[in-house]
Design a protein around this motif. Structure first.
Motif, PDB file in Angstrom:
ATOM      1  N   GLY A  27       0.818  -1.201   0.000  1.00 24.78           N
ATOM      2  CA  GLY A  27       0.000   0.000   0.000  1.00 24.78           C
ATOM      3  C   GLY A  27       0.850   1.248   0.000  1.00 24.78           C
ATOM      4  N   SER A  28       0.227   2.378   0.309  1.00 23.12           N
ATOM      5  CA  SER A  28       0.948   3.648   0.359  1.00 23.12           C
ATOM      6  C   SER A  28       1.670   3.771   1.693  1.00 23.12           C
ATOM      7  CB  SER A  28      -0.018   4.819   0.167  1.00 23.12           C
ATOM      8  OG  SER A  28      -0.994   4.843   1.197  1.00 23.12           O
ATOM      9  N   PHE A  29       2.886   4.300   1.640  1.00 25.11           N
ATOM     10  CA  PHE A  29       3.728   4.363   2.834  1.00 25.11           C
ATOM     11  C   PHE A  29       3.400   5.630   3.625  1.00 25.11           C
ATOM     12  CE2 PHE A  29       7.602   4.917   5.329  1.00 25.11           C
ATOM     13  CZ  PHE A  29       7.819   3.626   5.769  1.00 25.11           C
ATOM     14  N   ASP A  30       2.371   5.528   4.465  1.00 26.36           N
ATOM     15  CA  ASP A  30       1.976   6.610   5.357  1.00 26.36           C
ATOM     16  C   ASP A  30       1.244   5.985   6.533  1.00 26.36           C
ATOM     17  OD1 ASP A  30      -1.103   6.747   4.760  1.00 26.36           O
ATOM     18  OD2 ASP A  30      -0.135   6.751   2.791  1.00 26.36           O
ATOM     19  N   LYS A  31       0.896   6.784   7.509  1.00 27.91           N
ATOM     20  CA  LYS A  31       0.369   6.251   8.764  1.00 27.91           C
ATOM     21  C   LYS A  31      -0.872   5.397   8.567  1.00 27.91           C
ATOM     22  CE  LYS A  31      -0.729   7.555  13.496  1.00 27.91           C
ATOM     23  NZ  LYS A  31      -0.684   8.635  14.506  1.00 27.91           N
ATOM     24  N   VAL A  72      -1.395  -1.301  11.250  1.00 24.74           N
ATOM     25  CA  VAL A  72      -1.470  -0.568  12.512  1.00 24.74           C
ATOM     26  C   VAL A  72      -0.351  -0.970  13.469  1.00 24.74           C
ATOM     27  CG1 VAL A  72      -3.949  -0.175  12.348  1.00 24.74           C
ATOM     28  CG2 VAL A  72      -3.114  -2.262  13.441  1.00 24.74           C
ATOM     29  N   ASP A  73       0.211  -2.176  13.313  1.00 23.73           N
ATOM     30  CA  ASP A  73       1.299  -2.605  14.194  1.00 23.73           C
ATOM     31  C   ASP A  73       2.678  -2.282  13.617  1.00 23.73           C
ATOM     32  OD1 ASP A  73       0.871  -4.396  12.153  1.00 23.73           O
ATOM     33  OD2 ASP A  73       1.084  -6.207  13.371  1.00 23.73           O
ATOM     34  N   TRP A  74       2.721  -1.560  12.499  1.00 21.56           N
ATOM     35  CA  TRP A  74       4.006  -1.214  11.898  1.00 21.56           C
ATOM     36  C   TRP A  74       4.875  -0.348  12.808  1.00 21.56           C
ATOM     37  CZ3 TRP A  74       7.317  -2.521   8.240  1.00 21.56           C
ATOM     38  CH2 TRP A  74       8.344  -1.625   7.932  1.00 21.56           C
ATOM     39  N   PRO A  75       4.369   0.708  13.452  1.00 15.93           N
ATOM     40  CA  PRO A  75       5.246   1.553  14.278  1.00 15.93           C
ATOM     41  C   PRO A  75       6.000   0.774  15.355  1.00 15.93           C
ATOM     42  CG  PRO A  75       3.160   2.659  13.907  1.00 15.93           C
ATOM     43  CD  PRO A  75       3.001   1.259  13.387  1.00 15.93           C
ATOM     44  N   VAL A 111      23.047   0.739  10.238  1.00 14.39           N
ATOM     45  CA  VAL A 111      22.447   0.411   8.938  1.00 14.39           C
ATOM     46  C   VAL A 111      20.944   0.676   8.901  1.00 14.39           C
ATOM     47  CG1 VAL A 111      24.182  -1.300   8.315  1.00 14.39           C
ATOM     48  CG2 VAL A 111      22.186  -2.014   9.634  1.00 14.39           C
ATOM     49  N   ALA A 112      20.417   1.424   9.863  1.00 11.92           N
ATOM     50  CA  ALA A 112      18.981   1.733   9.852  1.00 11.92           C
ATOM     51  C   ALA A 112      18.650   2.589   8.634  1.00 11.92           C
ATOM     52  CB  ALA A 112      18.592   2.451  11.137  1.00 11.92           C
ATOM     53  N   GLY A 113      17.454   2.394   8.064  1.00 18.51           N
ATOM     54  CA  GLY A 113      17.111   3.064   6.816  1.00 18.51           C
ATOM     55  C   GLY A 113      15.908   3.975   6.921  1.00 18.51           C
ATOM     56  N   GLU A 114      15.527   4.555   5.772  1.00 16.72           N
ATOM     57  CA  GLU A 114      14.401   5.483   5.701  1.00 16.72           C
ATOM     58  C   GLU A 114      13.079   4.805   6.044  1.00 16.72           C
ATOM     59  OE1 GLU A 114      14.331   8.908   4.905  1.00 16.72           O
ATOM     60  OE2 GLU A 114      16.436   8.604   5.416  1.00 16.72           O
ATOM     61  N   ILE A 115      12.963   3.537   5.704  1.00 16.29           N
ATOM     62  CA  ILE A 115      11.712   2.823   5.938  1.00 16.29           C
ATOM     63  C   ILE A 115      11.410   2.691   7.428  1.00 16.29           C
ATOM     64  CG2 ILE A 115      12.772   0.521   5.969  1.00 16.29           C
ATOM     65  CD1 ILE A 115      10.342  -0.500   4.448  1.00 16.29           C
ATOM     66  N   LEU A 116      12.432   2.824   8.266  1.00 13.44           N
ATOM     67  CA  LEU A 116      12.265   2.685   9.715  1.00 13.44           C
ATOM     68  C   LEU A 116      12.246   4.029  10.430  1.00 13.44           C
ATOM     69  CD1 LEU A 116      14.711  -0.314  10.302  1.00 13.44           C
ATOM     70  CD2 LEU A 116      12.255  -0.388   9.864  1.00 13.44           C
ATOM     71  N   ASN A 117      12.266   5.115   9.681  1.00 12.21           N
ATOM     72  CA  ASN A 117      12.279   6.455  10.262  1.00 12.21           C
ATOM     73  C   ASN A 117      10.847   6.893  10.587  1.00 12.21           C
ATOM     74  OD1 ASN A 117      12.458   9.220  10.814  1.00 12.21           O
ATOM     75  ND2 ASN A 117      14.144   9.504   9.375  1.00 12.21           N
ATOM     76  N   PRO A 118      10.553   7.177  11.865  1.00  7.82           N
ATOM     77  CA  PRO A 118       9.171   7.553  12.224  1.00  7.82           C
ATOM     78  C   PRO A 118       8.693   8.827  11.540  1.00  7.82           C
ATOM     79  CG  PRO A 118      10.677   7.908  14.074  1.00  7.82           C
ATOM     80  CD  PRO A 118      11.430   7.126  13.044  1.00  7.82           C
ATOM     81  N   PHE A 119       9.597   9.719  11.156  1.00  6.92           N
ATOM     82  CA  PHE A 119       9.176  10.920  10.445  1.00  6.92           C
ATOM     83  C   PHE A 119       8.585  10.575   9.086  1.00  6.92           C
ATOM     84  CE2 PHE A 119      12.446  12.850  13.273  1.00  6.92           C
ATOM     85  CZ  PHE A 119      11.582  13.677  13.967  1.00  6.92           C
ATOM     86  N   ASN A 120       8.921   9.397   8.571  1.00  4.79           N
ATOM     87  CA  ASN A 120       8.349   8.949   7.301  1.00  4.79           C
ATOM     88  C   ASN A 120       7.048   8.179   7.511  1.00  4.79           C
ATOM     89  OD1 ASN A 120      10.456  10.041   5.757  1.00  4.79           O
ATOM     90  ND2 ASN A 120      11.724   8.228   6.050  1.00  4.79           N
ATOM     91  N   TYR A 121       7.076   7.167   8.394  1.00  4.69           N
ATOM     92  CA  TYR A 121       5.885   6.317   8.500  1.00  4.69           C
ATOM     93  C   TYR A 121       4.783   6.906   9.377  1.00  4.69           C
ATOM     94  CZ  TYR A 121       8.045   4.339  12.814  1.00  4.69           C
ATOM     95  OH  TYR A 121       8.621   4.144  14.048  1.00  4.69           O
ATOM     96  N   LYS A 180       3.745   9.997   8.977  1.00  2.16           N
ATOM     97  CA  LYS A 180       3.118  11.066   8.195  1.00  2.16           C
ATOM     98  C   LYS A 180       1.707  10.665   7.782  1.00  2.16           C
ATOM     99  CE  LYS A 180       3.647  13.983   4.107  1.00  2.16           C
ATOM    100  NZ  LYS A 180       3.347  15.216   4.871  1.00  2.16           N
ATOM    101  N   VAL A 181       0.775  11.606   7.957  1.00  2.00           N
ATOM    102  CA  VAL A 181      -0.624  11.397   7.568  1.00  2.00           C
ATOM    103  C   VAL A 181      -0.902  12.180   6.294  1.00  2.00           C
ATOM    104  CG1 VAL A 181      -3.034  11.704   8.249  1.00  2.00           C
ATOM    105  CG2 VAL A 181      -1.323  11.082   9.968  1.00  2.00           C
ATOM    106  N   LEU A 182      -1.528  11.551   5.320  1.00  4.22           N
ATOM    107  CA  LEU A 182      -1.897  12.255   4.096  1.00  4.22           C
ATOM    108  C   LEU A 182      -3.145  13.099   4.345  1.00  4.22           C
ATOM    109  CD1 LEU A 182      -1.326   9.540   1.332  1.00  4.22           C
ATOM    110  CD2 LEU A 182       0.248  11.296   2.164  1.00  4.22           C
TER     111      LEU A 182
END
Length: 356
Positions: A241-245, A250-253, A268-278, A280-282
């Motif tokens: 799906g779309s990468f947003d909150k 729901v258990d992703w965070p 080696v942590a990446g963007e996919i694990l950054n809370p500022f990314n996941y 975000k609410v559209l």
């Protein structure tokens, strides 16, 4: 579980035989009996409903001393005061004396590790042993793709892939950025990867809230994800799906926070694990854009209204009526009737510092 020799006495003498009884309730109750001595190992499966049905398997015992050491450790370490007897362990010494302990099935931890070792030794994946032989997550693959709009003419793709694999006890992180930079990290974490996956439910990533039908497109560009999960018993799950909150499970965070904590130590942590990314609410089409802006002199943030959905955490901005430069702390979306402050008195953001 605790050590309590006041309830069961220490082992004495040379042990000649050990028997493990394991039970599990499903549609019927059935019992498995694993008996080991210094000559052979016997596995018997007894169905209690209907009675009398069972099979016996005889194996040469290639590692009696090693298994015996682990079973003695169970006897000396674990004891269930509550009376649970999902498993019962009985030792018999040369004098014929019996030593018994019992407990509840444990799906993770030391008892589960010993159970996996016994199943592996006998090449029997159906043994209940001490953990009830639960299904477990064996592999998780995470894919993240981001298509950024830097201008009307320039569109840049970047992607990440993380694989967490029990068989290799490794976590592989791959990043492709701007079609020019490719980075691959392979982190070997014997035991740690298995423990991490033990804490992930086979039913993980099952519920997604989903975005409303009138959600706006992400102004920064399209971001998508794909999660693949495989279990010991061959179950497979795929979520995308779309990468947003609201587009993520729901258990992703909680999952991302634990994985990020583990990988951050190895850099080696990446963007996919950054809370500022996941996190975000559209924004929906009928929602206004509110930004909390902090100014150095006051040290506190004020809520301002933005005309465009282009601001992110850390952006430096000008605000009407204030001479100094402010910095975005957070962005919120609210319908006009749910505005957190009075719209008649709110200040407007004039634009980013870089645009002036």
């Amino acid at each position: 579980m605790e050590n309590d020799f006041g309830t069961h006495r220490p082992l004495e003498g040379k042990i000649k035989k050990v028997t493990l009884y394991s039970r599990k309730k499903r549609s019927t109750i059935f019992e498995q009996i694993l008996e080991l001595n210094d000559e052979k190992a016997t596995i018997e499966i007894v169905n209690h409903n209907p009675p009398g049905m069972g099979d016996e398997y005889l194996f040469p015992n290639p590692a009696f001393d090693g298994v015996m050491g682990d079973l003695k450790d169970v006897y000396e370490t674990f004891f269930e005061k509550s009376g649970r007897d999902d498993w019962k362990l009985v030792f018999v010494n040369e004098a014929g004396e019996e030593f018994e302990t019992h407990g509840a099935l444990q799906k993770s931890g030391r008892l589960s590790s010993i159970s996996d070792m016994i199943r592996s030794m006998f090449k029997r994946n159906d043994l209940l042993v001490f953990d009830g032989n639960p299904d477990k997550v064996d592999r998780i693959e995470l894919l993240f793709n981001r298509c950024l709009n830097f201008s009307n003419e320039e569109i840049v793709d970047s992607s990440e892939r993380i694989v967490i694999d029990r068989a290799s006890e490794a976590i592989v992180v791959q990043r492709n950025t701007f079609d020019r930079l490719k980075v691959r990290s392979n982190v070997q974490l014997a035991g740690i990867v298995s423990n991490f996956l033990d804490d992930v439910s086979v039913n993980a990533f099952s519920r997604v809230e989903g975005n409303p039908a009138d959600v706006c497109e992400n102004p920064a560009g399209e971001q998508n994800y794909l999660i693949r999960l495989e279990t010991k018993f061959g179950r497979k799950k795929e979520v995308k799906g779309s990468f947003d909150k609201r587009g993520l499970p729901v258990d992703w965070p909680k999952f991302a926070e634990k994985l990020n904590y583990l990988l951050y130590y190895y850099g080696v942590a990446g963007e996919i694990l950054n809370p500022f990314n996941y996190e975000k609410v559209l924004r929906c089409k009928d929602e206004l854009i509110f930004c909390n802006v902090c100014f150095d002199d006051s040290g506190s943030a004020i809520m301002c209204l933005a005309d465009e959905d282009q601001y992110e955490f850390g952006d430096c901005v000008y605000v009407e009526g204030i001479d100094e430069i402010g910095q975005i702390e957070s962005v919120e979306y609210h319908k006009k009737e749910d505005a957190p402050v009075s719209l008649r008195k709110i200040r407007h953001i004039l634009g980013k510092y870089d645009d002036f």
